[in-house]
Design a protein around this motif. Structure first.
Motif, PDB file in Angstrom:
ATOM      1  N   ARG A   1       0.817  -1.198   0.000  1.00 33.59           N
ATOM      2  CA  ARG A   1       0.000   0.000   0.000  1.00 33.59           C
ATOM      3  C   ARG A   1       0.864   1.267   0.000  1.00 33.59           C
ATOM      4  NH1 ARG A   1      -2.185  -0.499   4.714  1.00 33.59           N
ATOM      5  NH2 ARG A   1      -3.702  -2.048   4.006  1.00 33.59           N
ATOM      6  N   PHE A   2       1.973   1.241   0.735  1.00 32.51           N
ATOM      7  CA  PHE A   2       2.832   2.416   0.836  1.00 32.51           C
ATOM      8  C   PHE A   2       3.442   2.760  -0.525  1.00 32.51           C
ATOM      9  CE2 PHE A   2       6.846   4.584   1.443  1.00 32.51           C
ATOM     10  CZ  PHE A   2       6.542   5.534   2.401  1.00 32.51           C
ATOM     11  N   GLN A   3       4.040   1.759  -1.182  1.00 35.08           N
ATOM     12  CA  GLN A   3       4.667   2.027  -2.484  1.00 35.08           C
ATOM     13  C   GLN A   3       3.652   2.445  -3.531  1.00 35.08           C
ATOM     14  OE1 GLN A   3       5.504  -0.624  -0.557  1.00 35.08           O
ATOM     15  NE2 GLN A   3       7.658  -1.170  -0.836  1.00 35.08           N
ATOM     16  N   LYS A   4       2.464   1.875  -3.487  1.00 34.50           N
ATOM     17  CA  LYS A   4       1.426   2.250  -4.455  1.00 34.50           C
ATOM     18  C   LYS A   4       1.018   3.714  -4.278  1.00 34.50           C
ATOM     19  CE  LYS A   4      -0.391  -2.440  -4.893  1.00 34.50           C
ATOM     20  NZ  LYS A   4      -1.486  -3.376  -4.565  1.00 34.50           N
ATOM     21  N   ARG A   5       0.930   4.141  -3.024  1.00 36.25           N
ATOM     22  CA  ARG A   5       0.572   5.534  -2.771  1.00 36.25           C
ATOM     23  C   ARG A   5       1.661   6.475  -3.277  1.00 36.25           C
ATOM     24  NH1 ARG A   5       0.528   7.525   3.306  1.00 36.25           N
ATOM     25  NH2 ARG A   5       2.755   7.522   2.832  1.00 36.25           N
ATOM     26  N   VAL A   6       2.917   6.168  -2.946  1.00 36.20           N
ATOM     27  CA  VAL A   6       4.027   7.009  -3.393  1.00 36.20           C
ATOM     28  C   VAL A   6       4.107   7.021  -4.915  1.00 36.20           C
ATOM     29  CG1 VAL A   6       6.546   7.237  -3.438  1.00 36.20           C
ATOM     30  CG2 VAL A   6       5.371   6.742  -1.285  1.00 36.20           C
TER      31      VAL A   6
ATOM     32  N   VAL B   1       4.579  13.333   2.950  1.00 37.17           N
ATOM     33  CA  VAL B   1       4.056  11.986   2.658  1.00 37.17           C
ATOM     34  C   VAL B   1       5.015  11.099   1.866  1.00 37.17           C
ATOM     35  CG1 VAL B   1       1.628  12.617   2.786  1.00 37.17           C
ATOM     36  CG2 VAL B   1       2.847  12.905   0.618  1.00 37.17           C
TER      37      VAL B   1
ATOM     38  N   ASN C   1       8.490   2.127   8.777  1.00 38.26           N
ATOM     39  CA  ASN C   1       7.272   2.861   8.439  1.00 38.26           C
ATOM     40  C   ASN C   1       6.597   2.256   7.202  1.00 38.26           C
ATOM     41  OD1 ASN C   1       5.395   5.064   8.745  1.00 38.26           O
ATOM     42  ND2 ASN C   1       6.422   6.078   7.028  1.00 38.26           N
ATOM     43  N   ILE C   2       7.408   1.848   6.230  1.00 35.45           N
ATOM     44  CA  ILE C   2       6.863   1.197   5.038  1.00 35.45           C
ATOM     45  C   ILE C   2       6.167  -0.107   5.425  1.00 35.45           C
ATOM     46  CG2 ILE C   2       7.497   0.015   2.886  1.00 35.45           C
ATOM     47  CD1 ILE C   2       9.692   2.084   2.506  1.00 35.45           C
TER      48      ILE C   2
ATOM     49  N   LYS D   1       4.866  -0.886   8.280  1.00 37.53           N
ATOM     50  CA  LYS D   1       3.654  -0.575   9.029  1.00 37.53           C
ATOM     51  C   LYS D   1       2.500  -0.247   8.098  1.00 37.53           C
ATOM     52  CE  LYS D   1       1.847   2.723  12.439  1.00 37.53           C
ATOM     53  NZ  LYS D   1       2.186   3.892  13.296  1.00 37.53           N
ATOM     54  N   HIS D   2       2.754   0.589   7.097  1.00 43.02           N
ATOM     55  CA  HIS D   2       1.695   0.962   6.156  1.00 43.02           C
ATOM     56  C   HIS D   2       1.277  -0.200   5.273  1.00 43.02           C
ATOM     57  CE1 HIS D   2       2.755   5.114   7.260  1.00 43.02           C
ATOM     58  NE2 HIS D   2       1.590   5.464   6.743  1.00 43.02           N
ATOM     59  N   ASN D   3       2.187  -1.151   5.075  1.00 44.94           N
ATOM     60  CA  ASN D   3       1.868  -2.320   4.248  1.00 44.94           C
ATOM     61  C   ASN D   3       1.225  -3.439   5.057  1.00 44.94           C
ATOM     62  OD1 ASN D   3       2.877  -1.060   1.991  1.00 44.94           O
ATOM     63  ND2 ASN D   3       4.867  -2.084   2.044  1.00 44.94           N
TER      64      ASN D   3
END
Length: 549
Positions: A16-21, A281, A304-305, A307-309
């Motif tokens: 989810r984190f990489q997709k958002r970035v 962000v 942090n990555i 955690k978001h994933n």
């Protein structure tokens, strides 16, 4: 101690984190492509313009004429039977008497109205029906000054070239995110100044700066995206190109809705200020942090990555292996010092140059010939959409080199056949030329991905920026090569394009295959890559994982 790729796999290689970035940074492609192609609409040729004859302004004011009435009485009426006098670049060498009759101002010239009056070149006294529609009418880029429009695009490309060197170097030395944000700020500010430039000199200066900062935003966001995903997800480097094409498709809509060039310029510049919000962000690239001996910050970002994933790093991950390669400020010598790096650099520079020259040459050749400017531009941009999808379908099955080489070879063959087709089958010539553009677009998009995969983290941003600077050189040369060779023989440019593409298709086969291979972290990693099929993956898997970051 685990390597970076081991930690990334546990934190999530494309969660989810990489997709958002990825989605956030991809928006940069829309604004950059709008800047790249904006000259088409900023520099639209005026529908109608003419040279104001001395004394005509005073006479028009006394008689209460509209601009069109002034033109009818003082320009068109003096053309008479002389078809060579257009009233735009030349004018009758007369001065209107302000006491002339408003109903019949030609009375004093008797029978000399039929084209027998002497002519004089127009010097800065042009009038336009739409004076603020484009920079052509704003700065009088007509007649003898028409070459200045080409200069404005050349200056933009010079800005791209400067940005590749200056900001590419800065991003490897000071970090990806600081340079990305600085570039976004620079594009926005310089874009506003361009829109309100009091003269053409100021316009050119800040057009150059906007090009320089624009290149910084595009190259840096591309590198960040490829550095935060796993080796199997680096296809995002191709997907991000779709957003570049989206910018091409959106631009004619913006130009259609906004009637002035200043409005178009602001519309493509102001969104860059929104990217400054990414400071909160989008984190710094952890790969880059590790190359600068900042392992603790990199590990904090990785947690942090994770955690978001929705994942959790093992507690024993207190440190990530850091490269033993000495960190230094990157230079061109670093890109050519060792055999494999030297081969990669020279081939990639040629591939960038060839792709840009052929791409822009084919765009200008197909061009917009009559018809609806906005619709034709939209359609020409839509041709590029299938390129990304074809790459996505093939690149993880066939690897990088085969699609890279094949696209260049197909472009070469398409250009060659088009050159020798007879003129009485224009639909076939257009079809093959379109196939050539689609193929070279594929090559253009693959070179972005391959370039980022063939340089170590310590040199990646600088290497991508420097090699891609040859793209800007190709963009500067393309119009001169196209039009000068076409003056000799209309199809001669296609022959040159065909030769350049064929050579490129053969050369890229000498590059290492990078499918499924972790991004190299050091120059030693790059030297271990093999250019033969099937060897590189096996070779890298046998290596000690501590050689990775």
């Amino acid at each position: 101690m685990p390597s970076f790729d081991e930690v990334l796999k546990e934190a999530g290689e494309f969660g989810r984190f990489q997709k958002r970035v990825f989605f956030l940074l991809s928006q940069t492609g829309i604004t950059f492509s709008s800047l790249f192609a904006s000259v088409v609409f900023l520099g639209r040729a005026p529908d109608s313009f003419w040279c104001r004859i001395p004394g005509a302004a005073e006479l028009s004011e006394r008689c209460g004429w509209t601009l069109q009435e002034e033109r009818n009485f003082t320009v068109l009426s003096l053309r008479g039977g002389n078809g060579s006098v257009s009233g735009a670049c030349e004018r009758p060498d007369v001065t209107w008497d302000t006491s002339a009759s408003c109903a019949s101002p030609l009375a004093r010239y008797g029978n000399r109205s039929a084209g027998s009056l002497p002519l004089a070149p127009c010097r800065g006294s042009w009038l336009y029906e739409q004076p603020h529609a484009s920079i052509v009418s704003e700065y009088d880029l007509v007649c003898g000054n028409a070459w200045m429009l080409d200069l404005s695009q050349a200056i933009l490309n010079l800005g791209f070239l400067a940005g590749a060197f200056i900001l590419g170097y800065a991003a490897d030395r000071y970090g990806r995110i600081p340079i990305y944000l600085l570039s976004c700020l620079g594009v926005g500010i310089s874009g506003i100044i361009v829109a309100f430039s009091p003269n053409f000199t100021v316009f050119l200066i800040f057009r150059f700066l906007q090009g320089m900062f624009g290149k910084g935003t595009w190259m840096t966001c591309y590198v960040i995206v490829t550095e935060i995903v796993g080796s199997d997800q680096r296809i995002v480097g191709i997907v991000i190109q779709i957003f570049f094409t989206l910018g091409i498709l959106i631009l004619p809509g913006i130009a259609y809705l906004i009637p002035t060039w200043q409005g178009i310029q602001l519309a493509i510049s102001l969104p860059n200020f929104l990217f400054l919000l990414y400071y909160w962000v989008v984190p710094e690239s952890p790969r880059w942090l590790l190359t600068r001996k900042k392992g603790e910050k990199a590990l904090k970002i990785m947690r942090n990555i994770a955690k978001h994933n929705g994942k959790f790093l093992s507690p024993h991950y207190s440190e990530i292996t850091i490269s033993n390669e000495e960190v230094s400020n990157p230079s061109f010598l670093d890109l050519v010092r060792t055999p494999q790096m030297r081969r990669n650099t020279l081939i990639l520079m040629y591939a960038w140059f060839t792709s840009a020259l052929i791409y822009q040459g084919l765009v200008m050749r197909l061009g917009i010939i009559g018809g609806n400017l906005y619709l034709d531009f939209f359609i020409s941009g839509a041709v590029e959409l299938p390129a990304a999808f074809l790459i996505i379908v093939t690149i993880d099955r066939l690897g990088r080199r085969l699609p890279f080489a094949a696209s260049n070879i197909v472009a070469s063959v398409a250009c060659l056949i088009t050159a020798f087709l007879p003129e009485d089958i224009p639909w076939l010539k257009t079809t093959l030329a379109t196939l050539g553009r689609l193929s070279i677009t594929i090559a253009f998009e693959v070179v972005y991905l391959v370039n980022s995969e063939l340089y170590p983290t310590t040199l990646r941003n600088f290497g991508v920026s420097l090699c891609s600077s040859l793209c800007d050189l190709g963009g500067i040369i393309a119009p001169f090569l196209l039009f000068r060779l076409a003056a000799i023989w209309l199809e001669l440019p296609l022959i040159i394009f065909s030769i350049l593409a064929a050579v490129c298709g053969l050369l890229v086969l000498l590059l290492p295959e990078t499918k499924g291979i972790p991004l190299p972290e050091t120059v030693e990693d790059v030297e271990q890559l093999q250019s033969h099929f099937g060897k590189c993956g096996k070779k890298r898997k046998q290596r000690d994982t501590n050689s990775y970051i």
